[in-house]
Design a protein around this motif. Structure first.
Motif, PDB file in Angstrom:
ATOM      1  N   GLN A   1      -6.268   0.699  -5.411  1.00  0.00           N
ATOM      2  CA  GLN A   1      -5.225   1.698  -5.679  1.00  0.00           C
ATOM      3  C   GLN A   1      -4.718   1.558  -7.114  1.00  0.00           C
ATOM      4  OE1 GLN A   1      -2.849   0.530  -2.128  1.00  0.00           O
ATOM      5  NE2 GLN A   1      -2.370   2.709  -1.943  1.00  0.00           N
TER       6      GLN A   1
ATOM      7  N   GLY B   1       0.817  -1.212   0.000  1.00  0.00           N
ATOM      8  CA  GLY B   1       0.000   0.000   0.000  1.00  0.00           C
ATOM      9  C   GLY B   1       0.848   1.257   0.000  1.00  0.00           C
TER      10      GLY B   1
ATOM     11  N   ASN C   1      -7.400   2.620  -9.709  1.00  0.00           N
ATOM     12  CA  ASN C   1      -7.476   4.082  -9.801  1.00  0.00           C
ATOM     13  C   ASN C   1      -6.372   4.617 -10.704  1.00  0.00           C
ATOM     14  OD1 ASN C   1      -9.582   3.977  -8.026  1.00  0.00           O
ATOM     15  ND2 ASN C   1      -8.389   4.639  -6.250  1.00  0.00           N
TER      16      ASN C   1
ATOM     17  N   ASN D   1      -5.424  -2.585  -2.146  1.00  0.00           N
ATOM     18  CA  ASN D   1      -4.311  -2.339  -3.048  1.00  0.00           C
ATOM     19  C   ASN D   1      -4.738  -2.482  -4.504  1.00  0.00           C
ATOM     20  OD1 ASN D   1      -2.731  -2.048  -0.774  1.00  0.00           O
ATOM     21  ND2 ASN D   1      -2.084  -4.192  -0.790  1.00  0.00           N
TER      22      ASN D   1
ATOM     23  N   ALA E   1       0.930   4.017  -2.909  1.00  0.00           N
ATOM     24  CA  ALA E   1       0.483   5.372  -2.578  1.00  0.00           C
ATOM     25  C   ALA E   1       1.475   6.420  -3.081  1.00  0.00           C
ATOM     26  CB  ALA E   1       0.300   5.509  -1.075  1.00  0.00           C
TER      27      ALA E   1
END
Lengths: 238, 181
Positions: free
Chosen positions: A111, A70, A114, A108, A74
């Motif tokens: 993430q 993560g 996205n 995750n 990020a």
């Protein structure tokens, strides 16, 4: 000489904190995170994410905190936003294990989704993750841009090669101070990008695995500081 | 204070701090105040913030992680097994500290560090006692009580401005080389 890390104007202007890397006629902007931005292609290059590294240890009964995936994922959107890139190329070893894509948690995965909604994502295969997966984006072995060849493991002959794999770091000693930090390293033939993943270690560029890869006399080293990048004089390397 | 410290080491009798700048000259010219340096106020939030990122904490964490079985010590000559993976405990500390600052191992590390390596309460009393009693005496050579500490110099590095300045200087040199061509 046309391939200096930083031309005089770079250093004397306000842009002193943003050194450029000139490699095989192309200009790149190295980022503090270890990503390399290629403005001409509007592409962000990152190497060795090693996602799911900690969780892969758990398979062997070693229960390490799994937040690294993560944390690494990020970081990417920040670099995408800062650079304005519309394409991200991961230079291999994106997953610590070939089965990594399957153990990826729901959060995750989101993430990643996205990110894929925003940019074109390309995964190069690495020695840790040779098989293609279906997480989205495109899985390829390597990419040939003509003057540049992107792949995971550097070799000793290909010209214009950009690779990862070795997690380069530079150790310098100057006036009794020693410091070792991840770095971008290149000569006129090969450029190696530092490891991007938060759970990755580094290897000194003067250590055995780098032997024979670079022309020591043409070596350019850009170290990642805490707040800025430093193109350093190679005579201080130890 | 901008003295760019590089490291420190302490024994029962002495404390050594070294840096990029000439600390003695800075003290003499009042650019560095010993009273401020040894002020009891330093024991507050600043200390905690610094401690959390210091190598002192990371070393303590390594012990905690080892005791808990999170990581295993590797012995020279012993082959690496599946369970024994070289894992940099500093990386685990950073990740755990960022995501679970209240994790039991981080908590244990804090307590171990506070009790084992520095006793904040006693330190506070000591600082109170020496207040306004500090004598600055630049010496031409190492004093006898400082000899043992000089042997341990380099033990506790500080990764701050001093280290960054090494890179900055190496970058300046590259610029000079390029300009000289």
């Amino acid at each position: 000489m046309s391939t200096h890390d930083c031309s005089d104007s770079d250093m004397s202007s306000d842009e002193a904190e943003m050194p450029l890397i000139k490699f095989t006629g192309e200009t790149f902007t190295p980022l503090l995170s270890g990503a390399l931005f290629w403005p001409a292609e509007n592409t962000l290059l990152v190497a060795d994410l090693h996602l799911e590294k900690m969780s892969s240890f758990a398979m062997h009964g070693q229960l390490l905190p799994p937040y690294d995936t993560g944390a690494t994922l990020a970081l990417l959107p920040k670099d995408i936003k800062a650079s304005g890139a519309n394409r991200v190329i991961c230079l291999g070893d994106s997953f610590h294990r070939d089965e990594g894509p399957r153990s990826l948690g729901e959060q995750n995965r989101q993430q990643l989704n996205n990110m894929i909604a925003e940019v074109e994502l390309l995964w190069l295969s690495g020695n840790h993750d040779p098989s293609p997966h279906h997480l989205g984006g495109t899985c390829v072995n390597d990419i040939d841009f003509g003057n540049l060849f992107l792949c995971h493991e550097p070799d000793k002959k290909t010209h214009g090669q950009i690779a990862g794999h070795l997690h380069p770091s530079a150790r310098i000693r100057i006036n009794g101070r020693t410091t070792q930090r991840p770095c971008f390293v290149h000569d006129e033939r090969l450029l190696i990008v530092p490891a991007y993943g938060v759970s990755t270690g580094t290897l000194n560029i003067l250590s055995h695995p780098f032997e024979g890869l670079f022309d020591r006399n043409k070596l350019k080293v850009t170290m990642l500081g805490k707040k800025q990048l430093y193109p350093v004089a190679t005579k201080y390397l130890i | 204070m901008g003295a760019q410290p590089l490291g420190f080491v302490a024994s029962d009798y002495a404390l050594a701090i070294w840096g990029v700048s000439d600390l003695s000259v800075m003290i003499k010219s009042n650019r560095l105040s010993l009273e401020n340096l040894f002020s009891a106020e330093m024991l507050g939030d600043d200390l905690e913030e610094w401690l959390d990122e210091s190598s002192l904490m990371k070393r303590t964490f390594r012990n905690c992680a080892m005791i808990s079985g999170l990581i295993e010590r590797r012995h020279p000559g012993k082959e690496k097994t599946g369970r024994q993976i070289t894992m940099n405990s500093d990386l685990i500390y950073d990740v755990l500290y960022a995501h679970e600052p209240d994790h039991i191992l981080i908590e244990a590390t804090r307590r171990d560090a506070a009790k084992g390596l520095l006793d904040i309460e006693r330190l506070g009393q000591c600082l109170e006692r020496i207040r306004r009693n500090i004598v600055h005496m630049p010496l031409g050579q190492i004093s006898p009580l400082a000899v043992p500490i000089m042997l341990e110099i380099g033990k506790e590095p500080i990764f701050g401005e001093g280290r960054e300045s090494a890179m900055a200087e190496a970058a300046d040199e590259l610029f000079r080389e390029a300009a000289g061509h």
